[in-house]
Write a protein that holds these residues in place. Structure first.
Motif, short mmCIF file in Angstrom:
data_model
loop_
_atom_site.label_atom_id
_atom_site.label_comp_id
_atom_site.label_asym_id
_atom_site.label_seq_id
_atom_site.Cartn_x
_atom_site.Cartn_y
_atom_site.Cartn_z
N PHE A 231 0.87 -1.20 -0.07
CA PHE A 231 -0.19 -0.10 0.02
C PHE A 231 0.88 1.31 0.19
O PHE A 231 0.62 2.36 0.23
N HIS A 232 2.12 1.00 -0.08
CA HIS A 232 2.97 2.26 -0.41
C HIS A 232 3.64 2.27 -1.31
O HIS A 232 4.73 1.55 -1.47
N ALA A 233 3.32 2.87 -2.35
CA ALA A 233 3.97 3.24 -3.70
C ALA A 233 4.22 1.66 -4.24
O ALA A 233 5.25 1.60 -4.91
N CYS A 302 17.18 -0.29 -0.27
CA CYS A 302 16.72 0.45 0.87
C CYS A 302 16.53 2.05 0.52
O CYS A 302 17.44 2.74 -0.43
N GLY A 303 15.48 2.79 1.04
CA GLY A 303 15.32 3.99 0.73
C GLY A 303 13.94 4.68 1.46
O GLY A 303 13.74 3.98 2.30
N GLY A 304 13.24 5.60 0.87
CA GLY A 304 12.18 6.27 1.63
C GLY A 304 12.68 7.26 2.49
O GLY A 304 11.64 8.34 2.71
N SER A 305 13.83 7.20 3.02
CA SER A 305 14.43 8.31 3.47
C SER A 305 16.04 7.94 3.36
O SER A 305 16.32 6.89 3.03
N MET A 328 9.93 8.80 -5.00
CA MET A 328 8.57 8.88 -4.43
C MET A 328 7.30 8.47 -5.06
O MET A 328 7.32 7.91 -6.11
N THR A 329 5.98 8.59 -4.31
CA THR A 329 4.82 8.04 -4.88
C THR A 329 4.58 8.42 -6.41
O THR A 329 4.22 7.84 -7.17
N GLU A 330 5.07 9.88 -6.43
CA GLU A 330 4.77 10.46 -7.91
C GLU A 330 5.62 9.96 -8.84
O GLU A 330 5.41 10.15 -10.14
N THR A 331 6.53 9.15 -8.33
CA THR A 331 7.64 8.51 -9.61
C THR A 331 7.48 6.99 -9.64
O THR A 331 8.61 6.51 -9.99
N SER A 517 3.30 8.00 9.10
CA SER A 517 2.44 6.59 8.62
C SER A 517 3.53 5.56 7.67
O SER A 517 3.08 4.37 7.60
N VAL A 518 4.53 5.97 7.03
CA VAL A 518 5.22 5.17 6.27
C VAL A 518 6.81 4.92 6.61
O VAL A 518 7.64 4.62 6.13
N GLY A 519 6.84 5.27 7.95
CA GLY A 519 8.06 5.01 8.78
C GLY A 519 9.33 6.03 8.52
O GLY A 519 10.38 5.84 9.04
P1 ADP Z 1 5.78 11.04 1.58
O1 ADP Z 1 6.13 11.95 0.37
O2 ADP Z 1 4.25 10.87 1.51
O3 ADP Z 1 6.44 10.76 2.63
P2 ADP Z 1 6.75 9.19 -0.55
O4 ADP Z 1 7.09 7.86 -0.20
O5 ADP Z 1 6.40 9.49 -1.77
O6 ADP Z 1 5.87 9.46 0.71
O7 ADP Z 1 7.91 9.92 -0.04
C1 ADP Z 1 8.96 10.10 -1.20
C2 ADP Z 1 10.19 11.10 -0.26
O8 ADP Z 1 10.88 10.43 0.36
C3 ADP Z 1 11.14 11.78 -1.27
O9 ADP Z 1 10.50 12.91 -1.89
C4 ADP Z 1 12.07 12.02 -0.33
O10 ADP Z 1 12.23 13.20 0.49
C5 ADP Z 1 12.20 10.76 0.58
N1 ADP Z 1 13.14 9.79 0.20
C6 ADP Z 1 12.88 8.53 -0.68
N2 ADP Z 1 14.15 7.86 -0.78
C7 ADP Z 1 15.00 8.47 -0.24
C8 ADP Z 1 16.50 8.48 -0.06
N3 ADP Z 1 17.27 7.41 -0.59
N4 ADP Z 1 17.16 9.41 0.76
C9 ADP Z 1 16.57 10.48 0.95
N5 ADP Z 1 15.21 10.77 1.07
C10 ADP Z 1 14.31 9.91 0.37
#
Ligand code: ADP
Length: 541
Positions: A231-233, A302-305, A328-331, A517-519
């Protein structure tokens, strides 16, 4: 037009046809807490046909939305196949959104049906009466339906529906590849979540890209454990990519803790497992304390942050390669993946691996500075990252937001630089950059340094108001269990690594960093806690 080639549509339906025949014997499993429920792609295909038939009987026609409220499982994969392949649109509801947000997105997307896991019935039940567009609820597994009954919706058992439906479905041949296949809402830390609608074509091209060697190089030699939720991207596109590659899948269900994840990796001989840094952080601690055989792992996206270098090095010591990815969700979401190029020395390799990654073919990115001036991709000019390409959203669903786009490029809200060879390095999210006396401080860089300290488990840095400098960094630190460390030591540790004016004066020890919500680190929460005096802050002079 000079081309003589066939105009063959790129659809989820064709991914399904291919995977469920050519790779019909490939296994898919779901972890149950004490074992694994197994099926094959061929069986999955038949069950997807039954599900499509059942959904059609319940009135799903054309591009109506069918929502899922589910963990990663075989059944969720069946929904991934059936809903888009029949021409309808799958809407994956993020079970971790706030109730008001869930109600908003279910209504905004006009979801007609919700497929829900039995274990998630208690979470859905209080919301259901207010989900006005939803007519039917399909429950996977055994659940007490009492709490749902009050909603007045029609309730169905998933298995009963499938058993009653025909084993074949007349999948449409004429799906336009530009038609919607699925949608996902951003988690919307400010304002309402925004809907991104993926087309069959973007799903197909994104899945192909995931399978390329510069991304994750998926093949039928792989067994994939998508820990990142479906449910997350779209679980970072792994389910469709795995089907396309004929890779085996093991779904973790609701068991996302270090112990069961380790069990799955060891016992299922997983070659690729994907998750956000916080999950890998937990797993590293668990494995260091208890030992584990992780030798089957080929690559760990690994990613998301931002992925702390210390985390990558920690896994490297165990012979496991973490590969950072950004999107990101948009990509869709994968946009960059960080591999070291051929011939790089070990240290050069690390310099590439700690970036957010290299742009995948099919996408273009650039950096926009003040006044929307496009800056060079020279590895040093810093600004907002803009992106366009074959699987990037061009708008939001029924939500005009022109400020998010710039001449057809998506403004990502991420700040960083791009090297001449297409490696992206993020310094921050635009809203998290710390603006101190006209200079920018990267919160991510400070966090990375802090998390490399042996006594620090997690660290988040946020900008807080400062009379003299407008904003200054506040470092919020979680100390490793059993360890203790003084603020002066941490400050000295940081001072040895960054310019003096970037070193935080404000420090707070916290039990844990609040998460979204997405950690991800919830910096909004930390800033609020600080503003409300909820943090015990040491202010060094
Ligand atoms: P949300 O924007 O709702 O948190 P997304 O999963 O779409 O959910 O988040 C995308 C954002 O997550 C990116 O715009 C970026 O800020 C961050 N992000 C994703 N991967 C990385 C990464 N490897 N390093 C730093 N930030 C990341």
């Amino acid at each position: 037009m000079l081309s003589t080639m066939q105009d063959f549509p790129l659809t989820v339906t064709s991914i399904m046809r291919y995977a469920t025949t050519v790779f019909g014997t490939v296994e898919v499993g779901t972890y149950t807490g004490d074992g694994v429920r197994r099926t094959t792609y061929a069986e999955l295909g038949e069950r997807a046909a039954r599900l499509a038939g059942a959904l059609r009987d319940l009135g799903i026609d054309a591009d109506q939305r069918v929502a899922t409220f589910m963990w990663n499982s075989n059944e969720h994969l069946e929904a991934y196949l059936a809903i888009p392949s029949m021409g309808a649109v799958m809407h994956t509801l993020n079970i971790r959104l706030f109730p008001e947000q869930l109600l908003y997105i279910a209504e905004h997307a006009e979801d007609q049906i919700v497929i829900v896991d039995a274990t998630l019935v208690p979470l859905l039940a209080p919301l259901l009466p207010q989900m006005k567009t939803v007519k039917h609820v399909i429950v996977v597994g055994d659940a007490d339906l009492g709490p749902l009954a009050e909603s007045g919706k029609d309730l169905h058992s998933y298995e009963d529906l499938l058993a009653a439906a025909p084993a074949v479905y007349d999948w449409p041949e004429d799906i336009d590849e530009r038609q919607a296949a699925a949608m996902c809402y951003t988690s919307g830390t400010t304002g309402n979540p925004k809907g991104v609608v993926y087309s069959h074509r973007t799903m197909y091209l994104h899945s192909l890209a995931v399978c390329t060697g510069n991304a994750l190089g998926l093949s039928s030699a792989d067994k994939v454990l998508p820990i990142v939720p479906m449910f997350h991207a779209n679980a970072w596109g792994l389910p469709y990519a795995a089907l396309m590659a004929g890779a085996s899948l093991i779904m973790p269900g609701r068991f996302l803790q270090a112990e069961p994840i380790t069990w799955m990796i060891e016992n299922e001989r997983v070659t690729l497992a994907s998750a956000v840094p916080t999950i890998w952080n937990d797993l590293l601690r668990h494995v260091r304390a208890n030992g584990a055989d992780l030798s089957s792992l080929r690559v760990v996206p690994c990613g998301g942050s931002a992925v702390p270098e210390s985390l990558m090095r920690g896994f490297d010591d165990l012979g496991v390669r973490i590969v950072q990815a950004w999107g990101m969700t948009e990509t869709s979401p994968l946009a960059t993946v960080a591999h070291a190029p051929h011939g790089a020395s070990l240290e050069e390799g690390w310099r590439h691996r700690v970036t957010q990654g290299r742009l995948l073919c099919g996408l273009e990115a650039r950096i926009a500075g003040d006044g929307d001036v496009i800056l060079p991709s020279d590895g040093s000019a810093v600004g907002e990252v803009e992106i366009r390409g074959a699987w990037i959203t061009g708008s939001y669903y029924l939500d005009e937001d022109p400020a998010k786009f710039h001449d057809g490029w998506l403004r990502t809200g991420d700040v960083g630089m791009i090297s001449p060879s297409g490696y992206l390095t993020l310094t921050d999210r635009a809203k998290d950059v710390i603006k101190s006396g006209g200079e920018w401080i990267s919160s991510v860089e400070l966090e990375n340094h802090l998390m490399a300290h042996p006594d620090v488990l997690e660290a988040a840095v946020v900008g807080v108001p400062d009379v003299r400098w407008d904003e200054r960094p506040l470092a919020c630190v979680v100390v490793r269990p059993g360890a203790s460390v003084a603020v002066d030591d941490l400050r000295a540790f940081i001072a040895a690594r960054v310019a003096k004016w970037q070193v935080p004066e404000r420090w707070a020890f916290v039990a844990e960093v609040p998460k979204t919500s997405v950690g991800k680190f919830s910096k909004v929460t930390l800033r609020r806690q600080y503003a409300e005096g909820g943090l015990d802050v040491t202010h060094l002079l």
